[in-house]
Design an enzyme around this catalytic site. Structure first.
Site, PDB file in Angstrom:
ATOM      1  CG  LEU A   1      -6.834 -48.964  27.806  1.00 25.91           C
ATOM      2  CD1 LEU A   1      -7.929 -49.485  27.016  1.00 25.91           C
ATOM      3  CD2 LEU A   1      -5.758 -48.356  27.231  1.00 25.91           C
TER       4      LEU A   1
ATOM      5  CG  ASP B   1      -7.915 -35.546  28.319  1.00 26.50           C
ATOM      6  OD1 ASP B   1      -8.754 -36.167  28.280  1.00 26.50           O
ATOM      7  OD2 ASP B   1      -7.690 -34.886  29.319  1.00 26.50           O
TER       8      ASP B   1
ATOM      9  CB  SER C   1     -12.148 -36.519  38.427  1.00 25.53           C
ATOM     10  OG  SER C   1     -11.231 -37.217  39.043  1.00 25.53           O
TER      11      SER C   1
ATOM     12  CE  LYS D   1     -14.220 -24.214  34.854  1.00 28.92           C
ATOM     13  NZ  LYS D   1     -13.448 -25.562  35.312  1.00 28.92           N
TER      14      LYS D   1
ATOM     15  CB  CYS E   1     -10.443 -38.973  42.834  1.00 27.92           C
ATOM     16  SG  CYS E   1     -11.181 -40.291  43.525  1.00 27.92           S
ATOM     17  CG  ASP E   2      -4.914 -40.953  41.473  1.00 26.28           C
ATOM     18  OD1 ASP E   2      -5.264 -40.429  40.422  1.00 26.28           O
ATOM     19  OD2 ASP E   2      -3.441 -40.566  41.701  1.00 26.28           O
TER      20      ASP E   2
ATOM     21  CB  CYS F   1     -16.216 -45.236  43.958  1.00 24.75           C
ATOM     22  SG  CYS F   1     -16.680 -43.505  43.508  1.00 24.75           S
TER      23      CYS F   1
ATOM     24  CB  CYS G   1     -11.645 -46.236  40.847  1.00 24.39           C
ATOM     25  SG  CYS G   1     -11.573 -44.928  39.516  1.00 24.39           S
TER      26      CYS G   1
ATOM     27  CB  ILE H   1      -5.004 -42.802  26.084  1.00 24.57           C
ATOM     28  CG1 ILE H   1      -5.177 -43.609  27.187  1.00 24.57           C
ATOM     29  CG2 ILE H   1      -5.514 -43.698  24.613  1.00 24.57           C
ATOM     30  CD1 ILE H   1      -6.603 -44.609  27.325  1.00 24.57           C
TER      31      ILE H   1
HETATM   32  S1  SF4 Z   1     -10.712 -52.853  40.587  1.00 23.90           S
HETATM   33 FE1  SF4 Z   1     -11.172 -54.796  39.743  1.00 23.90          FE
HETATM   34  S2  SF4 Z   1     -13.084 -54.490  38.548  1.00 23.90           S
HETATM   35 FE2  SF4 Z   1     -12.147 -52.418  39.034  1.00 23.90          FE
HETATM   36  S3  SF4 Z   1     -11.170 -52.044  37.007  1.00 23.90           S
HETATM   37 FE3  SF4 Z   1      -9.649 -53.086  38.581  1.00 23.90          FE
HETATM   38  S4  SF4 Z   1      -9.873 -55.164  37.941  1.00 23.90           S
HETATM   39 FE4  SF4 Z   1     -11.556 -54.236  37.023  1.00 23.90          FE
HETATM   40  S1  SF4 Z   2     -11.962 -41.172  40.119  1.00 21.51           S
HETATM   41 FE1  SF4 Z   2     -13.037 -43.265  40.545  1.00 21.51          FE
HETATM   42  S2  SF4 Z   2     -13.174 -43.647  42.797  1.00 21.51           S
HETATM   43 FE2  SF4 Z   2     -12.675 -41.447  42.526  1.00 21.51          FE
HETATM   44  S3  SF4 Z   2     -14.629 -40.474  42.550  1.00 21.51           S
HETATM   45 FE3  SF4 Z   2     -14.258 -40.957  40.338  1.00 21.51          FE
HETATM   46  S4  SF4 Z   2     -15.134 -42.904  39.892  1.00 21.51           S
HETATM   47 FE4  SF4 Z   2     -14.946 -42.675  42.273  1.00 21.51          FE
END
Ligand code: SF4
Ligand code: SF4
Length: 308
Positions: free
Chosen positions: A156, A132, A214, A221, A239-240, A196, A242, A167
């Site tokens: 990924l 990272d 995140s 800061k 944030c998890d 999101c 997504c 990763i």
């Molecule tokens: S939530 Fe759907 S569009 Fe988003 S990364 Fe996963 S499979 Fe792809």
């Molecule tokens: S980690 Fe994903 S869901 Fe959370 S704010 Fe960022 S892009 Fe949006």
């Protein structure tokens, strides 16, 4: 079997024994497809105040400029999906990757062991380990090496285990057998974009880092802009969302790395406990944790921002 094939197999087998989920290899060369995307993303200031992203533009796209004489990029995935989460559903939330010991230490140690193994078994191989780390586009390398595809949420993804893993890379001056990318399986899904909380996924495959929770809770800061009040869905560190909504994460399996287990108090703390957290408790719970990056004052700022 020629020596390239044998060496590649030796390295992949050792990576498995070290606990990595998977290992893929790419030729160390200029990342042609990534170059215009990275340039556009930076020009649109989607990195916000993460100014370090602007540095080493050439080195980021070309590992031979980063590690002289390098021939191969070995990408590795390490699972961090926990078997249990925070107990109080109203408690401010911490991203799952930060539950246990700081992954930089855990993974660096495994990468060193892998490099040592290569030198013992194969010979005079030079290289560097990256976890990272800003100069390496780790997701792009992992995707190029066939470990998964980059999803619309810019993580990924794999069909086997979803996306909750770290990763890391070894960049070495040894020629190996190279893998090929896998196909994208996002299809027509838009679950991550729809969920999101801050609309940071501005178009499929493009996350505006400067709008991401995140970024606000870890990187920023200064004060968090007031326009984002009540939009953080209770996230106080990372944030998890997504990833949690991604259908491929139905296939996540708990990790078996004891160092990634959280201190039990971390999962047990209630909303009130977090609101009243002291420096002493912070230091105890987050000893050796990546959460220390925000410092006590940063975490307090984030908790206060979430409000009552
Ligand atoms: S939530 Fe759907 S569009 Fe988003 S990364 Fe996963 S499979 Fe792809
Ligand atoms: S980690 Fe994903 S869901 Fe959370 S704010 Fe960022 S892009 Fe949006």
């Amino acid at each position: 079997m020629n020596s390239k094939t044998q060496y590649t197999q030796l390295i992949k087998d050792k990576a498995k024994r070290l606990g990595f989920l998977s290992c893929g290899v790419s030729k160390a060369e200029f990342l042609e497809q990534e170059a215009p995307r990275l340039e556009k993303w930076l020009n649109q200031n989607m990195h916000g105040e993460m100014k370090y992203m602007e540095n080493h533009f050439d080195k980021r796209l070309d590992p031979t400029k980063l590690v002289e004489g390098s021939k191969s990029v070995v990408s590795l995935l390490l699972n961090y999906f926990p078997s249990a989460g925070q107990q109080d559903p109203e408690a401010p939330k911490i991203s799952k990757y930060a539950y246990g010991t700081d992954y930089h230490f855990v993974i660096k140690d495994k990468l060193k062991q892998l490099l040592f193994f290569i030198q013992e078994e194969i010979g005079d191989v030079h290289g560097r380990a990256f976890v990272d780390s800003a100069p390496v586009l780790d997701k792009a390398w992992a995707a190029k090496s066939g470990l998964g595809w980059i999803g619309k949420n810019s993580n990924l993804l794999t069909r086997q285990v979803g996306s909750f893993y770290f990763i890391a890379e070894l960049i070495i001056d040894l020629e190996l057998e190279y893998d090929t990318p896998v196909t994208d399986h996002c299809g027509t899904c838009t679950a991550c974009i729809d969920a999101c909380p801050t609309q940071a996924i501005v178009e499929p495959y493009v996350v505006d880092g400067s709008k991401c929770i995140s970024y606000f809770t870890i990187e920023l800061k200064d004060e968090i802009p007031s326009g984002y009040k009540n939009k953080f869905d209770d996230w106080m560190f990372g944030c998890d969302v997504c990833q949690d909504v991604c259908p491929w994460n139905r296939f996540s399996k708990p990790h078996n790395e004891p160092l990634f287990n959280p201190k039990p108090e971390l999962l047990e703390m209630s909303k009130k406990d977090w609101q009243e957290i002291t420096q002493e408790v912070f230091s105890k719970i987050f000893q050796k944790s990546a959460v220390k990056r925000t410092k006590f004052s940063g975490l307090q700022r984030n908790i206060k921002f979430l409000g009552e």
